[in-house]
Design a protein around this motif. Structure first.
Motif, mmCIF file in Angstrom:
data_model
loop_
_atom_site.group_PDB
_atom_site.id
_atom_site.type_symbol
_atom_site.label_atom_id
_atom_site.label_comp_id
_atom_site.label_asym_id
_atom_site.label_seq_id
_atom_site.Cartn_x
_atom_site.Cartn_y
_atom_site.Cartn_z
ATOM 1 N N ALA A 99 7.258 -7.188 -7.005
ATOM 2 C CA ALA A 99 6.848 -7.209 -5.931
ATOM 3 C C ALA A 99 5.383 -6.588 -4.882
ATOM 4 N N ASP A 100 5.409 -6.099 -4.001
ATOM 5 C CA ASP A 100 3.552 -6.404 -2.941
ATOM 6 C C ASP A 100 4.944 -4.526 -2.675
ATOM 7 N N PRO A 101 3.838 -3.744 -2.151
ATOM 8 C CA PRO A 101 4.044 -2.620 -1.571
ATOM 9 C C PRO A 101 4.694 -2.445 0.038
ATOM 10 N N ILE A 102 5.674 -2.294 -0.093
ATOM 11 C CA ILE A 102 6.325 -2.338 1.386
ATOM 12 C C ILE A 102 6.471 -0.815 1.331
ATOM 13 N N PRO A 110 0.482 0.921 2.842
ATOM 14 C CA PRO A 110 0.801 0.173 4.166
ATOM 15 C C PRO A 110 1.799 -0.284 4.490
ATOM 16 N N ASP A 111 3.135 -0.221 5.662
ATOM 17 C CA ASP A 111 4.199 -0.302 5.667
ATOM 18 C C ASP A 111 4.423 -2.143 5.091
ATOM 19 N N ARG A 112 3.525 -2.596 5.089
ATOM 20 C CA ARG A 112 3.397 -4.054 4.662
ATOM 21 C C ARG A 112 1.702 -4.596 4.123
ATOM 22 N N LEU A 113 1.762 -4.610 3.414
ATOM 23 C CA LEU A 113 0.420 -5.577 3.322
ATOM 24 C C LEU A 113 -0.318 -6.793 4.150
#
Length: 219
Positions: A99-102, A110-113
């Motif tokens: 999964a992408d960082p969140i 960041p909170d969302r890419l």
């Protein structure tokens, strides 16, 4: 019921507790990781991310074995085993595609890419397919059995789907909602694994009674 069939069904019963134990232990020992805010999938990021990846793959293998056990124990339809197999495939995809960082984890992200990665998108879509398959399996199972079992399956489907939708919508948001996204996801995961374990024990119990009422899952 033979030893091999019982073993396959037991795989379904132990998959959830083992998966839960590992992600709880990992989440409790990761710096900057907040179980209430961050998804379980985020544990696949970082230096020890391979542990959560392995956790996904192990859960997928155990659940796929369980699907085979359900197929052997159910007489009327292939829908139940097929849907459980698709749920296992979703777990497999979640492990293969990280999964992408969140939500700011790992620290410094960041909170969302701004732009999701290919592996992040595949992780989300394969996971979603697995969630849908599990929800459908609960509803299919609710079509037979005593009233209490049907109620359990229906409530499991609704509870799992609702908690998962809430968590998916709130991940990465600022404020109180985002701070509880991880909690809602864990509620959904707990419901899913609990239902799978109950289904496994139901088949095992029926097998001990000479195979009576073996068709729990049918369309």
């Amino acid at each position: 019921m033979g030893f091999q069939s019982r073993t396959l069904l037991l795989c379904g019963a132990i998959a959830g507790p083992l998966f839960t134990l590992i992600y709880l232990a990992e989440g409790a020992t990761r710096a900057d990781y907040d179980p209430l805010r961050h998804p379980v999938s985020s544990l696949a990021l970082g230096e020890r991310g391979w542990l959560q990846i392995l956790n996904f793959l192990l859960a997928a293998a155990l659940t796929m074995a369980f699907a085979v056990g359900v197929h052997r124990s159910s007489q009327r339809s292939a829908w139940g085993p097929l849907l459980i197999g698709l749920w296992a495939t979703g777990l497999l995809g979640a492990g293969i595609f990280v999964a992408d960082p969140i939500g700011g984890y790992p620290l410094g992200t960041p909170d969302r890419l701004p732009q999701p990665t290919t592996h992040g998108v595949l992780h989300d879509y394969l996971s979603l397919a697995g969630f849908i398959a599990l929800t459908a399996a609960c509803f299919v199972s609710a079509r037979s059995g005593p009233p209490l079992w049907r109620l359990c399956c229906g409530l499991s489907a609704l509870g799992f789907a609702t908690a998962m939708v809430v968590s998916s919508v709130t991940f990465g948001q600022a404020g109180d909602q985002g701070d509880l996204a991880g909690l809602f996801q864990r509620i959904a995961i707990t419901i899913a694994w609990s239902w799978q374990a109950l289904l496994a024990f139901r088949f095992l119990r029926q097998g001990q009674h000479g195979g009576a009422e073996r068709a729990v899952l049918h369309a």
